[in-house]
Design a protein around this motif. Structure first.
Motif, PDB file in Angstrom:
ATOM      1  N   LEU B  73      40.240  64.560  39.012  1.00  0.00           N
ATOM      2  CA  LEU B  73      39.360  65.690  37.985  1.00  0.00           C
ATOM      3  C   LEU B  73      38.657  66.043  39.065  1.00  0.00           C
ATOM      4  CD1 LEU B  73      38.942  64.421  34.379  1.00  0.00           C
ATOM      5  CD2 LEU B  73      40.056  66.443  35.256  1.00  0.00           C
ATOM      6  N   ILE B  74      38.442  65.331  39.943  1.00  0.00           N
ATOM      7  CA  ILE B  74      36.891  65.298  41.188  1.00  0.00           C
ATOM      8  C   ILE B  74      37.510  65.589  42.312  1.00  0.00           C
ATOM      9  CG2 ILE B  74      35.392  63.627  39.054  1.00  0.00           C
ATOM     10  CD1 ILE B  74      36.265  61.812  42.315  1.00  0.00           C
ATOM     11  N   GLY B  75      38.575  65.949  41.979  1.00  0.00           N
ATOM     12  CA  GLY B  75      38.988  66.529  43.719  1.00  0.00           C
ATOM     13  C   GLY B  75      40.089  65.668  44.697  1.00  0.00           C
ATOM     14  N   GLU B  76      39.705  64.198  44.522  1.00  0.00           N
ATOM     15  CA  GLU B  76      40.207  62.928  45.272  1.00  0.00           C
ATOM     16  C   GLU B  76      41.718  62.822  44.948  1.00  0.00           C
ATOM     17  OE1 GLU B  76      39.054  61.060  47.621  1.00  0.00           O
ATOM     18  OE2 GLU B  76      37.485  62.022  47.541  1.00  0.00           O
ATOM     19  N   ARG B  77      42.370  62.799  46.196  1.00  0.00           N
ATOM     20  CA  ARG B  77      44.333  62.434  45.425  1.00  0.00           C
ATOM     21  C   ARG B  77      44.404  61.357  45.063  1.00  0.00           C
ATOM     22  NH1 ARG B  77      49.247  60.911  48.904  1.00  0.00           N
ATOM     23  NH2 ARG B  77      47.769  59.255  49.952  1.00  0.00           N
ATOM     24  N   GLU B  78      43.821  60.196  45.185  1.00  0.00           N
ATOM     25  CA  GLU B  78      43.815  58.712  44.156  1.00  0.00           C
ATOM     26  C   GLU B  78      42.880  57.501  44.362  1.00  0.00           C
ATOM     27  OE1 GLU B  78      48.014  57.150  45.575  1.00  0.00           O
ATOM     28  OE2 GLU B  78      46.742  56.520  47.383  1.00  0.00           O
ATOM     29  N   PHE B  79      42.682  56.796  43.669  1.00  0.00           N
ATOM     30  CA  PHE B  79      41.182  55.945  43.916  1.00  0.00           C
ATOM     31  C   PHE B  79      42.591  54.470  44.580  1.00  0.00           C
ATOM     32  CE2 PHE B  79      38.798  58.156  40.533  1.00  0.00           C
ATOM     33  CZ  PHE B  79      37.573  58.420  41.919  1.00  0.00           C
ATOM     34  N   SER B  80      42.574  54.370  45.563  1.00  0.00           N
ATOM     35  CA  SER B  80      43.961  52.817  46.139  1.00  0.00           C
ATOM     36  C   SER B  80      43.294  51.846  45.455  1.00  0.00           C
ATOM     37  CB  SER B  80      44.367  53.696  47.277  1.00  0.00           C
ATOM     38  OG  SER B  80      43.086  53.484  47.979  1.00  0.00           O
ATOM     39  N   VAL B  81      42.257  51.600  45.327  1.00  0.00           N
ATOM     40  CA  VAL B  81      42.012  50.588  45.022  1.00  0.00           C
ATOM     41  C   VAL B  81      40.961  50.201  43.602  1.00  0.00           C
ATOM     42  CG1 VAL B  81      40.597  48.912  46.338  1.00  0.00           C
ATOM     43  CG2 VAL B  81      41.779  49.700  47.284  1.00  0.00           C
ATOM     44  N   LEU B  82      41.651  49.230  43.044  1.00  0.00           N
ATOM     45  CA  LEU B  82      40.827  48.854  41.638  1.00  0.00           C
ATOM     46  C   LEU B  82      39.887  47.555  42.025  1.00  0.00           C
ATOM     47  CD1 LEU B  82      42.546  50.893  38.759  1.00  0.00           C
ATOM     48  CD2 LEU B  82      40.797  51.725  40.202  1.00  0.00           C
ATOM     49  N   PHE B  83      39.058  47.035  41.003  1.00  0.00           N
ATOM     50  CA  PHE B  83      38.578  45.754  41.988  1.00  0.00           C
ATOM     51  C   PHE B  83      38.125  45.698  38.902  1.00  0.00           C
ATOM     52  CE2 PHE B  83      35.629  42.301  42.013  1.00  0.00           C
ATOM     53  CZ  PHE B  83      35.936  41.527  42.105  1.00  0.00           C
ATOM     54  N   HIS B  84      38.277  45.024  38.721  1.00  0.00           N
ATOM     55  CA  HIS B  84      37.697  44.662  37.795  1.00  0.00           C
ATOM     56  C   HIS B  84      36.524  42.599  37.716  1.00  0.00           C
ATOM     57  CE1 HIS B  84      39.066  47.609  35.716  1.00  0.00           C
ATOM     58  NE2 HIS B  84      40.375  47.465  36.063  1.00  0.00           N
ATOM     59  N   GLU B  85      35.648  42.597  37.689  1.00  0.00           N
ATOM     60  CA  GLU B  85      34.874  41.725  37.767  1.00  0.00           C
ATOM     61  C   GLU B  85      34.935  40.722  36.095  1.00  0.00           C
ATOM     62  OE1 GLU B  85      31.370  41.947  40.017  1.00  0.00           O
ATOM     63  OE2 GLU B  85      31.694  39.651  40.479  1.00  0.00           O
ATOM     64  N   GLY B  86      35.641  39.755  36.087  1.00  0.00           N
ATOM     65  CA  GLY B  86      35.282  38.442  34.870  1.00  0.00           C
ATOM     66  C   GLY B  86      34.074  38.022  35.455  1.00  0.00           C
ATOM     67  N   GLU B  87      34.208  36.674  33.914  1.00  0.00           N
ATOM     68  CA  GLU B  87      32.731  35.465  34.314  1.00  0.00           C
ATOM     69  C   GLU B  87      33.883  34.307  35.532  1.00  0.00           C
ATOM     70  OE1 GLU B  87      31.606  34.045  31.189  1.00  0.00           O
ATOM     71  OE2 GLU B  87      30.396  35.991  30.465  1.00  0.00           O
ATOM     72  N   ARG B  88      35.022  34.756  35.215  1.00  0.00           N
ATOM     73  CA  ARG B  88      36.106  33.956  35.646  1.00  0.00           C
ATOM     74  C   ARG B  88      37.095  34.319  36.664  1.00  0.00           C
ATOM     75  NH1 ARG B  88      39.135  31.164  32.508  1.00  0.00           N
ATOM     76  NH2 ARG B  88      38.174  32.943  30.626  1.00  0.00           N
ATOM     77  N   ASP B  89      37.382  35.037  35.670  1.00  0.00           N
ATOM     78  CA  ASP B  89      38.999  35.869  36.448  1.00  0.00           C
ATOM     79  C   ASP B  89      38.439  37.081  36.947  1.00  0.00           C
ATOM     80  OD1 ASP B  89      40.640  33.051  36.284  1.00  0.00           O
ATOM     81  OD2 ASP B  89      40.831  33.894  33.638  1.00  0.00           O
ATOM     82  N   HIS B  90      39.027  37.735  38.270  1.00  0.00           N
ATOM     83  CA  HIS B  90      38.903  38.938  38.190  1.00  0.00           C
ATOM     84  C   HIS B  90      40.339  39.631  38.770  1.00  0.00           C
ATOM     85  CE1 HIS B  90      34.997  37.246  38.808  1.00  0.00           C
ATOM     86  NE2 HIS B  90      35.525  36.760  40.064  1.00  0.00           N
ATOM     87  N   ILE B  91      40.633  41.023  38.761  1.00  0.00           N
ATOM     88  CA  ILE B  91      41.595  41.297  38.745  1.00  0.00           C
ATOM     89  C   ILE B  91      41.649  42.588  39.878  1.00  0.00           C
ATOM     90  CG2 ILE B  91      43.198  43.550  38.351  1.00  0.00           C
ATOM     91  CD1 ILE B  91      42.572  41.714  35.202  1.00  0.00           C
TER      92      ILE B  91
END
Lengths: 194, 164
Positions: B73-91
């Motif tokens: 939608l914003i003209g990028e091919r892909e976002f190759s990395v995603l990061f989700h930060e939790g209190e203890r565990d992260h993804i």
């Protein structure tokens, strides 16, 4: 896309329940979930709004047992039916192996049914898939409601390629497993053709 | 039809699993999942029994698909990395070889920097394995290999699935 893992001896297939909003796609999955033995199913996930309308998808993993020594797993998804969620709907179709179209039998929803089939065709086209060559089953849902449209009339309007067609009432469970079995069978027959 | 199938043979699966085990060790992660973009788990390493891996795979694929839609939608091919930060565990989620997703779950015993570094290295190895799987698969399609155990499936086999 069917995923065959020879090490784990598993076949994984993806079935998508498509159709207009409030047609009973989620109710189909809920019935399957309720009636399936605990060791044959995973957790059912519903990404829904606060008013229980599907926002992104419902997901139900089913393990149907083994065939030629391979565990057969079906991942059942629903799409959000409301027209304005088309972008999400298209995402769910990615990698689909078979489609169930859940049509609403009420006369006033016939136009929505027809529009949804056209939308399915167009979204499949974006992935280079054709409805005509994909395992596909049509379900006339809500047959328990009085004064629904006669099935022969619905068939004339909604039949796409003489696909297997079932009457159903997802709230009572009538026709739900017959529909699932029909599409699963077509997918497995495709495997044989490979 | 071959492009609509992903077949992974035992030795290929073992190579993928070994690459994940090494990544898990090097990054000090809790668990690592390799997931097909359609939401099916391909391989995993680490404390996988602590997680509902089927649900994780499906939601991760949904997450990646939605983010992919946003990128376009914003003209990028892909976002190759995603990061989700939790209190203890992260993804940490990244794309591999355009067809798979690498999901790393980690906690305070590791760090985002370490995970990113190790994921980058492991991705090269995974991409190489996927390249070989594609080549092998294409070669078999050309040869009309009769190796598939499914071409003898009978109607009775299929019916029996629903009668058990």
């Amino acid at each position: 896309m069917t995923f065959i893992n020879y090490a784990a001896k598993e076949i994984n297939c993806k079935i998508v329940y498509y159709g207009p909003g409030l047609g009973g796609k989620t109710t189909n999955l809920q019935h399957i979930y309720t009636k399936t033995a605990p060791d044959r199913k995973g957790k059912m996930i519903s990404l829904a709004t606060e008013t229980d309308r599907t926002l992104f998808f419902d997901f139900l993993p089913l393990d149907l047992g083994s065939i030629r020594g391979f565990t057969t797993r079906f991942h059942l998804y629903t799409v959000p039916g409301q027209v304005f969620y088309d972008a999400s709907r298209k995402l769910i179709l990615k990698g689909v192996d078979g489609v169930v179209f859940v049509a609403d039998s009420q006369a006033e929803r016939m136009e929505a049914n027809v529009e949804s089939i056209r939308n399915l065709e167009s979204n499949l086209d974006d992935y280079g898939l054709k409805l005509v060559s994909l395992p596909y089953t049509l379900q006339f849902n809500k047959r328990d409601i009085p004064s629904v449209m006669p099935t022969d009339e619905m068939y004339r309007m909604l039949n796409y390629k003489r696909e297997p067609t079932f009457e159903a009432s997802a709230t009572t469970g009538f026709g739900v497993f017959e529909t699932l079995k029909s599409v699963a069978k077509q997918i497995l027959i495709e495997l044989r053709k490979k | 039809m071959s492009s609509t199938f992903l077949e992974v043979y035992e030795e290929e699966f073992e190579r993928l699993a070994e690459a994940l085990r090494r990544l898990r060790y090097a990054s000090n992660a809790e668990a690592i999942f390799l997931i097909d973009k359609n939401g099916q788990q391909i391989a995993a390493a680490g404390d996988v029994e602590n997680f509902d891996s089927t649900s994780l795979a499906s939601l991760t694929a949904g997450n990646v698909a939605a983010t992919d839609g946003l990128a376009k939608l914003i003209g990028e091919r892909e976002f190759s990395v995603l990061f989700h930060e939790g209190e203890r565990d992260h993804i940490h989620i990244s794309l591999v070889a355009e067809r798979a997703i690498l999901l790393v779950i980690f906690n305070e015993r590791s760090s985002l920097g370490l995970v990113r570094l190790r994921v980058r290295r492991a991705s090269e190895e995974l991409e190489q394995i996927f390249r070989e799987i594609s080549e092998r698969s294409a070669a078999e399609a050309d040869e009309q290999s009769p190796a598939s155990p499914f071409w003898e499936i009978t109607d009775e086999d299929i019916d029996s699935l629903f009668n058990e």
